[in-house]
Scaffold this motif. Structure first.
Motif, short mmCIF file in Angstrom:
data_model
loop_
_atom_site.label_atom_id
_atom_site.label_comp_id
_atom_site.label_asym_id
_atom_site.label_seq_id
_atom_site.Cartn_x
_atom_site.Cartn_y
_atom_site.Cartn_z
N ALA A 18 -0.45 -0.52 6.27
CA ALA A 18 0.19 0.71 5.92
C ALA A 18 -0.10 1.10 4.56
N GLN A 19 -0.48 0.02 3.60
CA GLN A 19 -0.78 0.48 2.16
C GLN A 19 -2.14 1.03 2.27
N ASP A 20 -2.85 0.33 3.15
CA ASP A 20 -4.40 0.77 3.09
C ASP A 20 -4.48 2.29 3.69
N ALA A 21 -3.77 2.34 4.87
CA ALA A 21 -3.77 4.01 5.23
C ALA A 21 -3.20 4.68 4.30
N LYS A 22 -2.29 4.49 3.42
CA LYS A 22 -1.66 5.59 2.38
C LYS A 22 -2.63 5.87 1.54
N SER A 70 -17.60 0.99 0.36
CA SER A 70 -18.68 0.23 -0.11
C SER A 70 -18.32 -1.02 -0.75
N GLY A 71 -17.15 -1.56 -1.05
CA GLY A 71 -16.71 -2.40 -1.89
C GLY A 71 -17.05 -4.04 -1.32
N ASP A 72 -17.89 -4.72 -2.10
CA ASP A 72 -18.44 -6.03 -1.67
C ASP A 72 -17.31 -7.11 -1.89
N GLY A 114 -11.72 -5.64 -4.26
CA GLY A 114 -11.01 -4.71 -4.90
C GLY A 114 -10.36 -3.91 -3.62
N LYS A 115 -9.25 -3.64 -3.58
CA LYS A 115 -8.46 -2.78 -2.71
C LYS A 115 -8.35 -1.37 -2.90
N ASP A 136 -3.00 1.67 -8.29
CA ASP A 136 -3.94 0.49 -7.64
C ASP A 136 -2.97 -0.62 -7.33
N VAL A 137 -1.50 -0.54 -7.50
CA VAL A 137 -0.70 -1.61 -6.96
C VAL A 137 -1.01 -2.07 -5.54
N VAL A 138 -1.07 -3.23 -5.34
CA VAL A 138 -1.46 -3.76 -3.87
C VAL A 138 -0.32 -4.62 -3.47
#
Length: 318
Positions: free
Chosen positions: A74-78, A97-99, A112-113, A298-300
């Motif tokens: 849900a955090q990715d979606a937000k 595009s993150g590796d 990195g998220k 940037d809080v994950v």
């Protein structure tokens, strides 16, 4: 009222994008003020024309993540909804595009998220010294350790050195039981945990015994020159000006240093200047030194952490 449809190549992608109990769907609807539903293997998005356009970008971004085999939270979606709302398609493309930085002992890919975290990782790769300043939960320490493990596995360095100042947060070291090592171990635990996660128990113990991994209080760094090493100074907001200068001058040939800290959580006496705040001001114009500022975006960790940080920032401004 506008409605658009998005075709799905694979039906299972629908479940992955929607998330458990449609939690990702609810996030998209809430953040972008739209209604999303599926019918005949198609996603239908309805609402204000501009919001529908944003939602379409966000959903396409989520579909791209699932196509790469990633599990969406849900955090990715937000976060992706927020990027879409900004109206910058380039940011979403950059985010996607993150590796992968490295793989943990359990096979979990680390990367990195958020855009801020990706820029942080890139800064570490490009510069000899990187200072990362940001609130708790932004991955400052964990991503630095992941970068160190990557460099070690690629044999670009021979040793990983992790250190942090043993400064009490409202408690006194003297009240803790045991000898000096027992007293400082709790301060070094977050660093040990990250390394343990990356290497696994057997390799971690082997590298510690061979001296390839060293985790020690900052005071142990004095008088040393660290060659062929990846050095991480954690909780640097609790260093004094003198300690920071001492640490920075330990850097030897073919070495890299990452300094992390949160300037809102300084535990030094009020009459002492934080070495991290001082270093950010003094070193900002020096080539090959990068200064990265991470934010609540940037809080994950748990989504509530972002709200807690925002509440404290709002209170401090008032």
């Amino acid at each position: 009222m506008t409605e658009r449809t998005i075709s799905l190549d694979r039906v299972e992608n629908l479940l992955e994008v929607f998330g458990t109990f449609d939690e990702n769907l609810r996030v998209i609807e809430s953040e972008l003020d739209v209604r999303v539903f599926d019918r005949d293997s198609m996603l239908h998005v309805s609402g204000d024309a501009e919001n529908v356009q944003h939602a379409e970008r966000a959903i396409e971004g989520l579909l791209s993540l699932t196509a790469r085999g990633e599990v969406i939270s849900a955090q990715d979606a937000k976060y992706i909804a927020g990027l879409a709302k900004d109206g910058d398609s380039g940011k979403i493309a950059e985010f996607l595009s993150g590796d992968v930085i490295c793989i943990t002992a359990k096979g979990k890919p680390i990367k990195g998220k958020t855009l801020g975290q990706k820029k942080y990782v890139q800064a570490i790769a490009k510069n000899t010294v990187t200072l990362a300043v940001g609130p708790a939960g932004t991955g400052k320490t964990y991503l630095a350790v992941a970068s160190a493990v990557t460099a070690f596995r690629a044999k670009r360095i021979n040793r990983i050195v992790l250190t942090r100042p043993a400064v009490e947060a409202g408690e006194r070291l003297g009240f803790l039981p045991g000898d000096l090592q027992s007293k400082v171990d709790p301060y070094l635990r977050p660093l040990n945990d990250a390394l343990f996660d990356m290497f696994g128990s057997e390799n971690y113990k082997k590298y510690v015994e061979s001296g390839n991994i060293e985790v020690a209080p900052l005071a142990y760094m004095r008088g040393r020159t660290l060659d062929d090493s990846f050095i991480i100074l954690d909780e640097a907001q609790n260093t004094s000006r003198e300690q920071m200068k001492m640490f920075l001058t330990r850097l030897g040939q073919n070495s890299k240093a990452v300094i992390t800290g949160d300037v809102t959580q300084i535990d030094l006496p009020q009459d002492k200047v934080s070495g991290l705040k001082d270093a950010v001001r003094i070193l900002r114009d020096i080539n090959d030194i990068a200064i990265v500022h991470l934010t609540a975006a940037d809080v994950v960790r748990h989504a509530l952490v972002q709200k807690i940080i925002a509440a404290y920032e709002s209170h401090d401004k008032r």
